[in-house]
Design an enzyme around this catalytic site. Structure first.
Site, PDB file in Angstrom:
ATOM      1  N   LYS A   1     -86.574 -15.464 -81.535  1.00  0.00           N
ATOM      2  CA  LYS A   1     -86.994 -16.679 -80.831  1.00  0.00           C
ATOM      3  C   LYS A   1     -87.638 -16.281 -79.511  1.00  0.00           C
ATOM      4  CE  LYS A   1     -85.438 -20.393 -78.021  1.00  0.00           C
ATOM      5  NZ  LYS A   1     -84.326 -21.139 -77.435  1.00  0.00           N
TER       6      LYS A   1
ATOM      7  N   GLY B   1     -80.781 -27.855 -71.320  1.00  0.00           N
ATOM      8  CA  GLY B   1     -79.496 -28.097 -70.664  1.00  0.00           C
ATOM      9  C   GLY B   1     -79.368 -29.460 -70.016  1.00  0.00           C
TER      10      GLY B   1
ATOM     11  N   ALA C   1     -84.589 -28.248 -77.356  1.00  0.00           N
ATOM     12  CA  ALA C   1     -83.817 -28.478 -76.137  1.00  0.00           C
ATOM     13  C   ALA C   1     -83.794 -29.956 -75.838  1.00  0.00           C
ATOM     14  CB  ALA C   1     -84.433 -27.722 -74.963  1.00  0.00           C
ATOM     15  N   GLY C   2     -82.739 -30.390 -75.186  1.00  0.00           N
ATOM     16  CA  GLY C   2     -82.666 -31.759 -74.714  1.00  0.00           C
ATOM     17  C   GLY C   2     -81.593 -32.611 -75.364  1.00  0.00           C
TER      18      GLY C   2
ATOM     19  N   ASN D   1     -77.374 -25.796 -77.684  1.00  0.00           N
ATOM     20  CA  ASN D   1     -76.294 -24.958 -77.181  1.00  0.00           C
ATOM     21  C   ASN D   1     -75.382 -25.764 -76.249  1.00  0.00           C
ATOM     22  OD1 ASN D   1     -76.193 -21.533 -75.882  1.00  0.00           O
ATOM     23  ND2 ASN D   1     -74.586 -23.015 -75.999  1.00  0.00           N
ATOM     24  N   THR D   2     -75.969 -26.232 -75.127  1.00  0.00           N
ATOM     25  CA  THR D   2     -75.162 -26.873 -74.100  1.00  0.00           C
ATOM     26  C   THR D   2     -74.424 -28.115 -74.598  1.00  0.00           C
ATOM     27  OG1 THR D   2     -76.881 -26.126 -72.583  1.00  0.00           O
ATOM     28  CG2 THR D   2     -75.242 -27.626 -71.693  1.00  0.00           C
TER      29      THR D   2
END
Lengths: 69, 260
Positions: free
Chosen positions: B103, B164, B190-191, B212-213
């Site tokens: 990635k 994040g 993301a988001g 992830n977060t």
């Protein structure tokens, strides 16, 4: 003895060591790390043949937890 | 339902049945990481590459908790701000793990963690020439996405909101435009903040979601990992099933014929 840098820190090691012996001495499993020597990747298959020389700069890295930055 | 049971997605020549990719950062410890990944059902996990602590070689390593034979490790370039740094990191990752799937992310700004698309394009070009299979984190600009696909990236991964932030999918129109024009998998990278955000991404027609977060920083990461698994599955099933059209006025569900 010769002086080299490992991950940015100075280390004194015996002269005439190959990379695989150095990793053994550091107790690192060669299958779990990658090594860059003077900004060039060292292929795993050549660890035995790569001799560490004075002033070599080694980066030894491994996988850690990480995600989206 | 039979059409949906074999619903896999293919990236770089490999089929995956889970459409959820999870990061392995920000957890309390490796035990929690392993349990959350298990609970998420993910088959691909993103990992970072960092210096070994040579003073303490006995420290536990991620590979002792997440078996690289069971999970597809996706090395990423999180924290890289130039193409050169990203390329160097992924060359090392390939040597450490022995796989080509990576990635790529090249960041442009500390505060927003927005991707630097000029550096990203440059890095992608070099990596693809070196036979890497590049899944690429990118802005939600359809023109940039097209450029990356033309270079040969194997998956395009636009952000839904800043990394994040947990703001959810802020750009459904752009994501949808990218999906419609692309011939490689599109993943929102993301988001996502909570399960409904993941479902929204999948209902738009994304091939997958990377997060992830949202899992690691939930009060109960193991529970949230399961919620995300279900949300991605639900969103995908809803997308495949085709939602009803929206209408301005009510439409009774019970037949009017035979009313007393």
């Amino acid at each position: 003895m010769i002086e080299i840098k490992i991950n940015g820190d100075p280390h004194k090691i015996k002269n005439g060591l190959s990379l695989d012996i150095l990793l053994q001495n550091l107790k690192l499993d060669p299958s779990k790390v990658a090594v860059e020597r003077n900004l060039e990747i060292v292929p795993k298959t050549t660890y035995q043949n790569v001799m560490i020389l004075e002033n070599d700069r080694l980066e030894i890295v491994h996988f850690i937890g990480g995600g989206v930055s | 339902m039979t059409s949906q049971t074999n619903d896999t997605f293919n990236v770089a020549g490999k089929d995956f049945s889970s459409r959820l990719i999870v990061g392995t950062g920000k957890y309390k410890n490796f035990e929690e990481t392993a349990r959350a990944v298990e609970s998420s059902g993910a088959e691909i996990v993103t990992v970072a590459i960092r210096r070994v602590n040579v003073m303490d070689p006995k420290q536990p390593m991620l590979v002792d908790y997440l078996d690289p034979k069971k999970y597809t490790y996706l090395p990423n370039t999180a924290g890289c701000f130039t193409a050169d740094d990203a390329i160097r990191t992924l060359r090392l990752a390939r040597e450490a793990g022995g796989w080509n799937l990576v990635k790529l992310e090249v960041l442009g700004d500390q505060k927003t963690l927005y991707p630097d698309m000029i550096e990203t394009l440059h890095a992608a070009e070099v990596l693809i020439k070196e036979n890497f299979d590049v899944m690429v984190y990118c802005s939600d600009d359809p023109i940039m996405a097209k450029r990356l696909e033309d270079l040969g990236c194997c998956a395009i991964m636009p952000l839904g909101a800043p990394i994040g932030s947990g703001l959810g999918i802020q750009n459904p129109v752009q994501i949808r435009l990218i999906i419609e024009q692309s011939h490689v998998p599109i993943l929102v990278d993301a988001g996502v903040g909570t399960a409904s955000d993941a479902a929204v991404a999948m209902e738009l027609g994304c091939d997958g979601v990377l997060m992830n977060t949202a899992i690691a920083e939930a009060k109960d990461p193991i529970g949230m990992a399961r919620a995300m698994k279900l949300a991605v599955e639900a969103g995908r099933a809803a997308y495949l099933s085709g939602r009803m059209p929206k209408k301005l006025y009510a439409d009774p569900s019970s037949p009017l014929a035979g009313l007393m």
